[in-house]
Design a protein around this motif. Structure first.
Motif, PDB file in Angstrom:
ATOM      1  N   GLU C  87      96.952  30.144  62.284  1.00 17.58           N
ATOM      2  CA  GLU C  87      96.353  31.676  62.532  1.00 17.58           C
ATOM      3  C   GLU C  87      95.160  31.174  62.199  1.00 17.58           C
ATOM      4  OE1 GLU C  87      99.223  34.755  60.709  1.00 17.58           O
ATOM      5  OE2 GLU C  87      97.191  34.970  60.717  1.00 17.58           O
ATOM      6  N   ILE C  88      93.735  31.028  63.624  1.00 11.59           N
ATOM      7  CA  ILE C  88      92.951  30.731  63.708  1.00 11.59           C
ATOM      8  C   ILE C  88      92.176  31.305  63.997  1.00 11.59           C
ATOM      9  CG2 ILE C  88      90.377  29.549  64.820  1.00 11.59           C
ATOM     10  CD1 ILE C  88      92.717  27.327  63.473  1.00 11.59           C
ATOM     11  N   PRO C  89      90.783  32.512  63.549  1.00 12.02           N
ATOM     12  CA  PRO C  89      90.297  33.892  63.589  1.00 12.02           C
ATOM     13  C   PRO C  89      89.876  33.627  64.590  1.00 12.02           C
ATOM     14  CG  PRO C  89      89.630  32.777  61.860  1.00 12.02           C
ATOM     15  CD  PRO C  89      90.411  31.813  62.208  1.00 12.02           C
ATOM     16  N   VAL C  92      86.955  31.422  66.802  1.00  8.06           N
ATOM     17  CA  VAL C  92      86.562  29.882  67.023  1.00  8.06           C
ATOM     18  C   VAL C  92      86.699  28.932  68.500  1.00  8.06           C
ATOM     19  CG1 VAL C  92      86.570  28.139  65.218  1.00  8.06           C
ATOM     20  CG2 VAL C  92      87.204  30.359  64.647  1.00  8.06           C
ATOM     21  N   LYS C  93      85.865  28.808  68.489  1.00  9.85           N
ATOM     22  CA  LYS C  93      85.931  28.172  69.924  1.00  9.85           C
ATOM     23  C   LYS C  93      86.836  26.177  69.978  1.00  9.85           C
ATOM     24  CE  LYS C  93      82.732  28.939  72.782  1.00  9.85           C
ATOM     25  NZ  LYS C  93      82.155  31.247  72.406  1.00  9.85           N
ATOM     26  N   HIS C  94      87.758  25.618  70.534  1.00  5.52           N
ATOM     27  CA  HIS C  94      87.529  24.260  70.485  1.00  5.52           C
ATOM     28  C   HIS C  94      88.916  23.810  69.874  1.00  5.52           C
ATOM     29  CE1 HIS C  94      84.338  24.219  73.019  1.00  5.52           C
ATOM     30  NE2 HIS C  94      83.547  24.894  72.550  1.00  5.52           N
ATOM     31  N   LEU C  95      89.788  24.515  68.933  1.00  8.15           N
ATOM     32  CA  LEU C  95      90.731  24.613  67.865  1.00  8.15           C
ATOM     33  C   LEU C  95      91.696  24.698  69.130  1.00  8.15           C
ATOM     34  CD1 LEU C  95      89.840  25.622  64.641  1.00  8.15           C
ATOM     35  CD2 LEU C  95      89.967  22.956  65.249  1.00  8.15           C
TER      36      LEU C  95
END
Lengths: 344, 238, 95
Positions: C87-89, C92-95
């Motif tokens: 889970e990435i908020p 948030v880019k590039h993940l």
């Protein structure tokens, strides 16, 4: 590569597929200039070079070194992270970390195989690593002192590696490019894992937040150094670029990495340890502070916190494993007539 | 929380948890790169099994990180230090053969562990095969390997009886299991040109062994390392 | 250990949806049994290859190699291997 394929007949009889056991041998030719022109044209046209194609000796040598050092980096890189497997603070994190370290071994395997297609065996490459004639990424000469370091490595070190590696998926040498495609797919799990780990710490107790910030403070600058010296000090870049082994300059990739990390750090709630870091509207990029290149060269030379420890552990595992490898080889010889090809 | 199956879930879960931990210690130290991948594979399978089993009893992390040695119910066999690769493979041979036979029987029944066993049996079949392949190579390869493997098999033999002690809530035909285990292990050892060990298969301590929470000295040190970070931050999430 | 003691093997994998074996890469093993198992560990960790072939590199006669790109299938039971598991908020880019 149609023109170079005709060259197959000039290769030593008995040369084996893809580097097998004897490696691909090439006899000296009367007119390499024609082959070289054809090779250069093919590379410029974004065609792939494959193991049995003609290639300049220097191209082959450069690739072997680059791919091997990449492979060495993967297996040495297992150590700082494996350092925390037995102490992982939850079963879920333990599983994730074990899988990550396992992937790194796997990446090493893919890359040694790619290097072997160029005619050098894994044993010879490992020997070069163990004796310091080939290197590994200097970032792994730093210690993982806290659990948060595992997260910092995932976010920053793997992030920098991805920035470096994605362009290599379009590298001119086929086996290396294909290994990179597989590696990049697996690597994105690594980076997200690290980011998520740091996020949990940053949002956790004050002690956990401090642990995360301390790790980022120690890993930020070495991560920037992963992209290598500044362009104007980078000796071999021009030729590697012409051969499409290297696709972007060091400074270009470093800048790309910084620009990506700044907003990610904000989302993490962690500061990057650079008071000079700020957005430059004119350039459309983040300005950042001066890197301590003295540290970079010193660590590269062998003076980092963990250089000796990493190689010692690597050599010990290899030496202590010799009897195991010998036993397996002896068994195969007894039961399969020594060819490794099973009966029936 | 004590349910009818919880003693058994704890015993089987602790076996998997502890052995997984020991195998994790090989990371970065394996004799050949291909074995790094193989051992990690086994360790991950076991950790997955442990998490399912412990979760049947309570919170998996509380159970793993906050129990003292005397509350763990794993066999003494799985907590033995890795030693050299021969010791690790001997431990794998003994335990994986047992685990495979056990899960095969559990999955064929309709007890509470049948679903888990049905999934795990495929994994542990592979673990058993890996152990057998390596037993053959170490036993029947070089003299050095043969000697090391022989010593390892002898030294771990006395831990093998405990696998067939009764466990509350684990409803299996222990005699049949043990018979099948002995047949299989003896067969592999002989094919590997190794001598089947002859000593006792349990210790003389009447108080019991791992299933009674009585462990060996290395286990305490293993747990200290495993639990330290988690315990240093009470109540924290990771 | 020398290269010839643990020779090189080429690995071919056919997945459930595939019609033929494709070249996945290579590895070292002392014999065919270990080669097969190592191939299973290395090349099908994230999915189930239906069929794996391992062939000693030395017996392959090649004109020009026609290596295909590796094929990936997601594995249902080890979701943490896949980037989508985390889970990435938002934002948030590039993940």
């Amino acid at each position: 590569m149609a023109t170079a394929a005709a060259h197959h007949t000039a290769q030593t009889a008995g040369a084996q597929a893809d580097g097998g056991q004897g490696g691909v041998r090439q006899e000296p030719l009367v007119d390499t200039a024609a082959y070289e022109r054809a090779f250069d044209a093919a590379v410029a046209a974004e065609e792939r070079v494959e193991p049995r194609d003609w290639m300049p000796d220097a191209y082959r040598a450069t690739l072997v070194r680059q791919i091997a050092q990449h492979a060495h980096s993967e297996i040495i890189g297992m150590q700082p992270e494996a350092n925390w497997i037995t102490r992982a603070p939850s079963l879920r994190r333990k599983a994730i970390l074990m899988a990550k370290v396992q992937d790194e071994a796997g990446h090493g395997l893919y890359l040694y195989s790619a290097a072997e297609t160029l005619g050098t065996g894994r044993d010879e490459l490992l020997d070069k690593l163990h004796t310091g004639r080939q290197k590994y990424s200097s970032i792994f000469n730093y210690p993982t002192l806290t659990w948060a370091d595992v997260g910092a490595i995932g976010w920053l070190v793997d992030g920098a590696a991805i920035t470096n590696q994605v362009p290599l998926c379009r590298c001119s040498y086929g086996p290396y490019a294909r290994a990179m495609v597989r590696i990049c797919k697996e690597e994105s799990f690594h980076q997200r894992q690290g980011y998520e780990l740091l996020l949990a710490l940053s949002r956790g107790t004050p002690e956990q937040h401090a642990m995360a910030q301390d790790a980022v403070d120690r890993w930020w600058w070495p991560s920037l150094m992963m992209f290598g010296p500044p362009d104007d000090e980078s000796a071999h870049s021009a030729q590697s670029m012409a051969w499409k082994i290297k696709r972007h300059s060091n400074d270009e990739l470093r800048q790309r990495f910084v620009d990506i990390c700044v907003p990610q750090a904000e989302s993490l709630g962690l500061a990057l340890p650079d008071p000079d870091l700020k957005w430059n509207e004119e350039r459309g990029h983040h300005d950042f502070g001066a890197i301590d290149w003295a540290e970079f060269w010193d660590v590269l030379k062998g003076n980092g916190p963990c250089n000796e420890q990493r190689i010692t552990q690597r050599r010990r595992a290899h030496d202590e494993g010799a009897w195991v490898r010998d036993a397996a080889a002896a068994y195969a010889a007894k039961h399969n007539g020594g060819t490794g090809v099973s009966r029936g | 929380m004590t349910t009818p199956g919880s003693a058994a879930a704890l015993a089987l879960g602790d076996d998997a948890l502890v052995l997984s931990h020991r195998l994790g210690e090989w990371a970065g130290n394996a004799p050949v790169l291909e074995e790094e991948v193989a051992l990690a594979n086994i360790a991950l399978d076991l950790l997955g099994q442990a998490r399912v089993l412990l979760s049947l009893v309570g919170d998996e992390d509380e159970l793993a990180y906050l129990r003292e040695e005397r509350a763990f119910r794993n066999l003494q066999l799985v907590e033995q230090p890795n030693g050299d690769f021969a010791h690790t493979i001997a431990r794998q041979l003994y335990f994986s053969t047992y685990q495979h036979l056990l899960y095969a029987e559990l999955s064929a029944g309709d007890g509470p562990f049948a679903p888990l066993a049905a999934k795990a049996v495929k994994e542990v079949a592979y673990h058993r095969d890996h152990a057998e392949q390596w037993t053959l190579r170490l036993g029947d390869g070089t003299d050095v390997g043969h000697d090391r493997m022989g010593r390892a098999c002898e030294s771990l033999w006395r831990f093998t009886g405990e696998m067939f002690q009764p466990v509350e809530g684990l409803d299996v035909d222990r005699e049949r299991l043990e018979g099948a285990w002995l047949d299989s292990v003896e067969n592999v050892l002989r094919r590997a040109t190794l001598t089947v060990p002859e000593g006792p298969r349990s210790g003389a301590w009447q108080a019991g062994a791992g299933r009674q929470g009585l462990h060996t000295e290395p286990f305490g040190r293993m747990l200290a390392e495993m639990q330290h970070l988690h315990r240093s931050h009470p109540g924290a999430s990771w | 250990m020398t290269n010839t003691d643990w020779p090189l093997w080429e690995v071919f994998v056919r997945s459930r949806r595939g019609l033929s074996h494709t070249h996945a890469g290579s590895l070292h093993a002392p014999d065919a049994e270990l080669a097969l198992r190592n191939a299973r560990d290395l090349y099908t960790r994230r999915g189930e290859g239906v069929s794996i072939w391992v062939v000693p590199s030395s017996v392959i006669t090649a004109s020009s190699p026609d290596e295909k790109d590796p094929f990936f299938e997601p594995a249902a039971d080890k979701p943490y291997r896949h980037p989508t598991f985390y889970e990435i908020p938002e934002g948030v880019k590039h993940l």
